[in-house]
Design an enzyme around this catalytic site. Structure first.
Site, PDB file in Angstrom:
ATOM      1  N   HIS A   1       1.779   9.513  -3.631  1.00 34.38           N
ATOM      2  CA  HIS A   1       0.750   9.689  -4.597  1.00 34.38           C
ATOM      3  C   HIS A   1       0.841  11.116  -5.158  1.00 34.38           C
ATOM      4  CE1 HIS A   1      -1.755  11.282  -1.496  1.00 34.38           C
ATOM      5  NE2 HIS A   1      -2.455  11.548  -2.326  1.00 34.38           N
TER       6      HIS A   1
ATOM      7  N   CYS B   1      -5.232   2.146   5.015  1.00 36.87           N
ATOM      8  CA  CYS B   1      -4.813   3.085   4.042  1.00 36.87           C
ATOM      9  C   CYS B   1      -5.778   2.928   2.789  1.00 36.87           C
ATOM     10  CB  CYS B   1      -3.346   3.060   3.632  1.00 36.87           C
ATOM     11  SG  CYS B   1      -3.106   4.080   2.229  1.00 36.87           S
TER      12      CYS B   1
ATOM     13  N   HIS C   1       0.545   8.165   1.854  1.00 37.77           N
ATOM     14  CA  HIS C   1       0.999   7.134   0.858  1.00 37.77           C
ATOM     15  C   HIS C   1       1.589   7.849  -0.274  1.00 37.77           C
ATOM     16  CE1 HIS C   1       0.712   3.113  -0.723  1.00 37.77           C
ATOM     17  NE2 HIS C   1       0.846   3.764  -1.852  1.00 37.77           N
TER      18      HIS C   1
ATOM     19  N   SER D   1      -4.024  14.650   2.619  1.00 36.58           N
ATOM     20  CA  SER D   1      -4.872  13.837   3.518  1.00 36.58           C
ATOM     21  C   SER D   1      -4.430  12.614   3.607  1.00 36.58           C
ATOM     22  CB  SER D   1      -6.251  13.858   3.084  1.00 36.58           C
ATOM     23  OG  SER D   1      -6.174  13.306   1.621  1.00 36.58           O
TER      24      SER D   1
ATOM     25  N   CYS E   1      -3.256   1.847  -0.397  1.00 40.61           N
ATOM     26  CA  CYS E   1      -2.289   0.611  -0.303  1.00 40.61           C
ATOM     27  C   CYS E   1      -3.006  -0.515  -1.466  1.00 40.61           C
ATOM     28  CB  CYS E   1      -2.268   0.083   1.119  1.00 40.61           C
ATOM     29  SG  CYS E   1      -0.847   1.106   1.810  1.00 40.61           S
TER      30      CYS E   1
ATOM     31  N   HIS F   1       3.491   2.022   1.352  1.00 38.16           N
ATOM     32  CA  HIS F   1       2.932   3.353   2.051  1.00 38.16           C
ATOM     33  C   HIS F   1       3.814   4.158   2.554  1.00 38.16           C
ATOM     34  CE1 HIS F   1      -0.315   5.250   4.422  1.00 38.16           C
ATOM     35  NE2 HIS F   1       0.659   5.164   5.343  1.00 38.16           N
TER      36      HIS F   1
ATOM     37  N   ASN G   1       1.131  17.168  -3.935  1.00 38.47           N
ATOM     38  CA  ASN G   1       0.963  17.880  -2.749  1.00 38.47           C
ATOM     39  C   ASN G   1       1.443  16.979  -1.490  1.00 38.47           C
ATOM     40  OD1 ASN G   1      -0.036  20.196  -3.722  1.00 38.47           O
ATOM     41  ND2 ASN G   1      -2.113  19.493  -3.358  1.00 38.47           N
TER      42      ASN G   1
ATOM     43  N   GLN H   1      -1.732  13.743  -8.384  1.00 39.78           N
ATOM     44  CA  GLN H   1      -3.207  13.919  -8.592  1.00 39.78           C
ATOM     45  C   GLN H   1      -2.985  14.518 -10.254  1.00 39.78           C
ATOM     46  OE1 GLN H   1      -6.142  15.315  -6.366  1.00 39.78           O
ATOM     47  NE2 GLN H   1      -4.656  15.592  -4.743  1.00 39.78           N
TER      48      GLN H   1
END
Length: 380
Positions: free
Chosen positions: A177, A52, A175, A172, A55, A117, A164, A179
């Site tokens: 997260h 990943c 994990h 994509s 990670c 993760h 998203n 933006q």
């Protein structure tokens, strides 16, 4: 003539933020469904994955190495949608304005919410995790980046924070997260929303609108709206609320389980204006909303979540000064964990096929606690 019933008959609803109508077709949920059915049979995720790119301690595709982080971790996006490069402006006066091009400059960042993760915001609210310990650091990271980016990059005119979640929303990497995009222009939709807020406050016809006032003493579109939703008989569109924020299905919703989170006690222009108590309230309601989503169809619920607020901390124009902090959740699932909705039509207007009342009832009836990983389908 047949009496009008909003839960049964097609009708249009006005979105005062975008100043456009939404076509509501609640009767269409009764049609048989033979459309797309996504698979729900995917493997469970580990807490750490050595392949990943997000990670802790792992090497990303560019060769950069992640910090061995234990809470949140922010880095510049290796494959950013924008570049921090100043280029010459294009001539936009040719071809009658039909082929206009304008340069776009900016910076993009990735915010890793947690080192594990296999976690989501929803699961950060249930033991051994908690909103206080695990979601508040995310909000602190959002606030710090909102203030830092603007201070370090004077060209930035708008800072967009978003998540998203799930491949159905174009994510994509599973994990946890989000933006941050820092732009040298204000995007069209936020500009429309701020213009609507300002015009509502400036209109003498709205002088007696209810709800908390803007610091200039004027009424405010979303604060008035929140007040009216909270005082409506039975609160038909309110999903949940706490000391500072309310989560509701907007009257003009397009997505079947769309939610808006907004303050209802005082004007908050941006994360910069929050007290620590308000940050805690926001952390708890974010956790509760995402828990309700996951438990609705017993799946890791996909969504696109975006924060609207004052474009940048130092903005002083009239539109920016009336921007109110609020969050939109746009989830694509319609009937089950495997049936997504697509907002596609031939006439260009937004179309809602579900009953807002049923959406609200479904979400309010859900237990707002996270489901253990081994009981969730990691669908998206």
């Amino acid at each position: 003539m047949t009496p009008f019933q909003p839960s049964q008959h097609p009708h249009r609803r006005w979105n005062p933020l975008l100043q456009t109508f939404v076509l509501c077709s609640p009767h269409r949920t009764q049609r048989p469904w033979q459309g797309a059915q996504e698979s729900a049979d995917l493997p469970l995720l580990p807490a750490y994955l050595d392949t990943c790119y997000l990670c802790p301690g792992n090497t990303r595709a560019t060769g950069a190495q992640n910090d061995p982080y234990t809470q949140t971790f922010v880095f510049e996006n290796d494959f950013a949608a924008l570049k921090d490069v100043q280029v010459e402006a294009q001539d936009t006066d040719t071809h009658f304005g039909l082929f206009r091009i304008a340069p776009a400059r900016g910076k993009c960042y990735v915010v890793c919410f947690h080192p594990h993760h296999n976690l989501t915001l929803a699961q950060m609210t249930t033991a051994p995790y908690s909103a206080e310990t695990h979601i508040i650091p995310i909000i602190h990271a959002w606030r710090d980046m909102y203030m830092r980016i603007s201070a370090e990059n004077p060209f930035v005119q708008y800072i967009q924070l978003f998540e998203n979640k799930g491949s159905a929303m174009g994510c994509s990497n599973p994990h946890p997260h989000g933006q941050i995009w820092a732009l040298d222009y204000v995007p069209t939709e936020p500009m429309k929303v701020m213009k609507s807020m300002f015009e509502f406050s400036a209109d003498p016809a709205n002088e007696h609108a209810p709800g908390p006032r803007h610091p200039h003493g004027r009424p405010h579109l979303l604060l008035a709206y929140a007040h009216m939703e909270l005082h409506a008989p039975g609160r038909p569109r309110v999903v949940t609320l706490n000391h500072d924020f309310v989560a509701l299905v907007p009257f003009w919703a397009v997505w079947p389980f769309e939610i808006m989170v907004l303050p209802y006690k005082r004007f908050l222009g941006s994360l910069q204006d929050f007290t620590e108590a308000e940050i805690s309230s926001l952390a708890h309601i974010l956790g509760e909303v995402t828990c309700r989503y996951d438990n609705l169809f017993r799946t890791s619920f996909p969504y696109s979540m975006g924060i609207h607020q004052k474009p940048v901390p130092h903005a002083q124009d009239s539109l920016a000064l009336y921007a109110l902090f609020h969050i939109h959740f746009y989830p694509p699932l319609l009937r089950s964990a495997t049936s997504p909705m697509h907002t596609i039509n031939a006439h260009g207007s937004r179309n809602m096929d579900a009953s807002l009342q049923l959406s609200t009832i479904s979400l309010t009836g859900i237990v707002p606690k996270a489901t253990p990983n081994n009981l969730l389908s990691p669908l998206f």
